[in-house]
Design an enzyme around this catalytic site. Structure first.
Site, PDB file in Angstrom:
ATOM      1  N   CYS A   1       7.013   6.946  17.211  1.00  0.00           N
ATOM      2  CA  CYS A   1       8.320   7.167  16.594  1.00  0.00           C
ATOM      3  C   CYS A   1       9.088   8.119  17.495  1.00  0.00           C
ATOM      4  CB  CYS A   1       8.203   7.744  15.191  1.00  0.00           C
ATOM      5  SG  CYS A   1       9.775   7.572  14.301  1.00  0.00           S
TER       6      CYS A   1
ATOM      7  N   CYS B   1      11.377  10.524  16.196  1.00  0.00           N
ATOM      8  CA  CYS B   1      11.945  11.693  15.509  1.00  0.00           C
ATOM      9  C   CYS B   1      11.366  13.023  15.989  1.00  0.00           C
ATOM     10  CB  CYS B   1      11.807  11.567  13.994  1.00  0.00           C
ATOM     11  SG  CYS B   1      10.142  11.268  13.407  1.00  0.00           S
TER      12      CYS B   1
ATOM     13  N   CYS C   1      14.882   8.876  13.724  1.00  0.00           N
ATOM     14  CA  CYS C   1      13.790   8.096  14.314  1.00  0.00           C
ATOM     15  C   CYS C   1      14.264   7.136  15.405  1.00  0.00           C
ATOM     16  CB  CYS C   1      13.035   7.350  13.209  1.00  0.00           C
ATOM     17  SG  CYS C   1      12.304   8.477  11.992  1.00  0.00           S
TER      18      CYS C   1
ATOM     19  N   LYS D   1       6.998   2.140   4.071  1.00  0.00           N
ATOM     20  CA  LYS D   1       7.136   3.593   4.172  1.00  0.00           C
ATOM     21  C   LYS D   1       8.373   4.029   3.386  1.00  0.00           C
ATOM     22  CE  LYS D   1       7.762   7.275   7.520  1.00  0.00           C
ATOM     23  NZ  LYS D   1       7.681   7.616   8.940  1.00  0.00           N
TER      24      LYS D   1
ATOM     25  N   ARG E   1       7.397  17.612   8.573  1.00  0.00           N
ATOM     26  CA  ARG E   1       8.665  17.792   9.289  1.00  0.00           C
ATOM     27  C   ARG E   1       8.852  19.227   9.737  1.00  0.00           C
ATOM     28  NH1 ARG E   1      12.832  14.005   5.802  1.00  0.00           N
ATOM     29  NH2 ARG E   1      11.644  12.079   6.089  1.00  0.00           N
TER      30      ARG E   1
ATOM     31  N   ARG F   1      16.906   9.789   5.908  1.00  0.00           N
ATOM     32  CA  ARG F   1      16.317   8.593   6.522  1.00  0.00           C
ATOM     33  C   ARG F   1      16.459   7.364   5.621  1.00  0.00           C
ATOM     34  NH1 ARG F   1      14.074  11.509  10.569  1.00  0.00           N
ATOM     35  NH2 ARG F   1      12.173  12.741  10.273  1.00  0.00           N
TER      36      ARG F   1
ATOM     37  N   GLU G   1       8.883  -5.967   3.222  1.00  0.00           N
ATOM     38  CA  GLU G   1       8.592  -5.232   4.464  1.00  0.00           C
ATOM     39  C   GLU G   1       7.184  -5.549   4.964  1.00  0.00           C
ATOM     40  OE1 GLU G   1      10.422  -3.493   6.392  1.00  0.00           O
ATOM     41  OE2 GLU G   1      12.168  -2.854   5.258  1.00  0.00           O
TER      42      GLU G   1
ATOM     43  N   LYS H   1       2.774   4.218   2.758  1.00  0.00           N
ATOM     44  CA  LYS H   1       2.954   5.663   2.924  1.00  0.00           C
ATOM     45  C   LYS H   1       4.119   6.136   2.074  1.00  0.00           C
ATOM     46  CE  LYS H   1       4.304   8.922   6.536  1.00  0.00           C
ATOM     47  NZ  LYS H   1       4.607   9.111   7.942  1.00  0.00           N
TER      48      LYS H   1
ATOM     49  N   SER I   1       1.360  14.800   4.217  1.00  0.00           N
ATOM     50  CA  SER I   1       1.268  16.263   4.262  1.00  0.00           C
ATOM     51  C   SER I   1       1.532  16.923   2.907  1.00  0.00           C
ATOM     52  CB  SER I   1       2.225  16.813   5.321  1.00  0.00           C
ATOM     53  OG  SER I   1       3.557  16.434   5.054  1.00  0.00           O
TER      54      SER I   1
ATOM     55  N   TYR J   1      -5.231  14.319   6.032  1.00  0.00           N
ATOM     56  CA  TYR J   1      -5.485  15.653   6.582  1.00  0.00           C
ATOM     57  C   TYR J   1      -6.786  16.216   6.007  1.00  0.00           C
ATOM     58  CZ  TYR J   1      -0.668  15.071   8.011  1.00  0.00           C
ATOM     59  OH  TYR J   1       0.467  14.566   8.577  1.00  0.00           O
TER      60      TYR J   1
HETATM   61  C1  PBG Z   1       8.235   9.894  10.935  1.00  0.00           C
HETATM   62  C2  PBG Z   1       6.996  10.499  10.386  1.00  0.00           C
HETATM   63  C3  PBG Z   1       6.877  10.995   9.096  1.00  0.00           C
HETATM   64  C4  PBG Z   1       5.627  11.552   8.988  1.00  0.00           C
HETATM   65  C5  PBG Z   1       4.964  11.306  10.172  1.00  0.00           C
HETATM   66  N1  PBG Z   1       5.837  10.655  11.039  1.00  0.00           N
HETATM   67  C6  PBG Z   1       7.815  10.888   7.980  1.00  0.00           C
HETATM   68  C7  PBG Z   1       9.173  11.402   8.129  1.00  0.00           C
HETATM   69  O1  PBG Z   1       9.392  12.514   8.671  1.00  0.00           O
HETATM   70  O2  PBG Z   1      10.076  10.713   7.670  1.00  0.00           O
HETATM   71  C8  PBG Z   1       5.125  12.264   7.795  1.00  0.00           C
HETATM   72  C9  PBG Z   1       3.665  12.468   7.738  1.00  0.00           C
HETATM   73  C10 PBG Z   1       3.244  13.447   6.715  1.00  0.00           C
HETATM   74  O3  PBG Z   1       4.025  13.923   5.874  1.00  0.00           O
HETATM   75  O4  PBG Z   1       2.060  13.757   6.729  1.00  0.00           O
HETATM   76  N2  PBG Z   1       8.089   8.987  11.912  1.00  0.00           N
HETATM   77 ZN    ZN Z   2      10.256   9.088  12.794  1.00  0.00          ZN
END
Ligand code: PBG
Ligand code: ZN
Length: 279
Positions: A71, A73, A81, A151, A161, A173, A189, A204, A230, A269
């Site tokens: 990605c 971002c 992204c 997602k 983030r 987003r 999707e 996700k 997370s 995690y």
């Molecule tokens: C974006 C990305 C995200 C996460 C990992 N890569 C989501 C986002 O910021 O929209 C989140 C993972 C997490 O919360 O553990 N490409």
């Molecule tokens: Zn991203």
């Protein structure tokens, strides 16, 4: 978050060896670059953290299956992204079609550095097909794609983030991530990514979306993954630290629920904690 760190490459190698020793067979890598720009160009830097770590971990522990998150971002200075453009009405939006070749470039760089799995998390339309073609053209046809197919635009991504400094500076987003209320869009999707050549599809976040895991599982014979994100991990740790729940019992119950819903693969995690608990 407790137990979660941004690692330099040498520490990442040590962590990978430890994980393998505990029975964790696969890792996914995310990168934090030194510099960010409007197009996220450091995403495909062969000397960047992801490429360097892929090579070093493959060298040190070749049995580990390595996935690379794809990605932009983490690499764009605006935190979206993909690169931004102005539409005909003057609104700033993410340029879907301009993003595709950039994602493909990052995927190629990671595959050449040793990734077994390419995991696009950007949610641009058409990216799975674009990445598949780009890999195949370079004789990287054995490299598999784990698509973040379903997602949702979720509040559960907050801690990630913050750690990746990847929160969008302006806007949100919601033009590319999905509406949490919309199950039919989830099916669409997933179907699109399967048609474009995804080898595995991911849902996700996971905890509030177990029904979606079940739904997607019923659509395909390809493996289904889920991402225990997370904010989900943060809730578990915070409640445990306050003495409000039994961390091991609840932690394993959460993962079991994902498995019961149909997940063949769980990104979490809690992987090292769970491996220790199960041992
Ligand atoms: C974006 C990305 C995200 C996460 C990992 N890569 C989501 C986002 O910021 O929209 C989140 C993972 C997490 O919360 O553990 N490409
Ligand atoms: Zn991203």
């Amino acid at each position: 978050m407790p137990g979660v760190f941004n690692l330099s490459v040498d520490h990442a190698v040590a962590a990978a060896k430890e994980a393998y020793g505990l029975g964790v067979k696969s890792l996914i890598l995310f990168g934090l670059p030194d510099t960010k720009d409007a197009a996220g160009t450091s995403a495909w830097d062969p000397n960047g953290p992801v490429c360097t770590a892929l090579k070093a971990i493959k060298d040190a522990q070749p049995e580990l299956v390595l996935a690379a998150d794809v990605c932009l971002c983490e690499y764009t200075d605006h935190g979206h992204c993909g690169p931004l453009e102005r539409d005909a009405r003057g609104h700033v939006t993410v340029a879907n079609d301009q993003t595709l070749p950039l994602l493909a470039r990052a995927a190629i760089a990671y595959a050449q550095a040793g990734a077994d799995l390419i995991a696009p998390s950007d949610m641009m339309d058409g990216r799975i097909g674009a990445i598949r073609r780009a890999l195949d053209e370079r004789h990287l046809d054995d490299i598999a794609i784990l698509a973040y197919a379903v997602k949702f635009a979720s509040g559960f991504y907050g801690p990630f983030r913050e750690a990746a400094q990847s929160a969008p500076k302006e806007g949100d987003r919601k033009s590319y991530q999905m509406d949490p209320a919309n199950l039919r869009e989830a099916r669409r999707e997933a179907r699109l990514d399967l048609e474009e050549g995804a080898d595995m599809i991911m849902v996700k976040p996971a905890m509030a979306y177990l029904d979606v895991i079940r739904e997607v599982k019923a659509m395909s014979d390809r493996p289904v993954a889920c991402y225990n994100v997370s904010g989900e991990y943060a809730m578990l740790k915070a409640a445990a630290q306050n003495g409000w729940i039994d961390e091991q019992r609840v932690g394993l119950e959460i993962l079991l629920g994902m498995k019961r819903a149909g997940a063949d693969v769980i990104l979490t995690y809690s992987a090292l904690d769970a491996a220790r608990w199960l041992a």
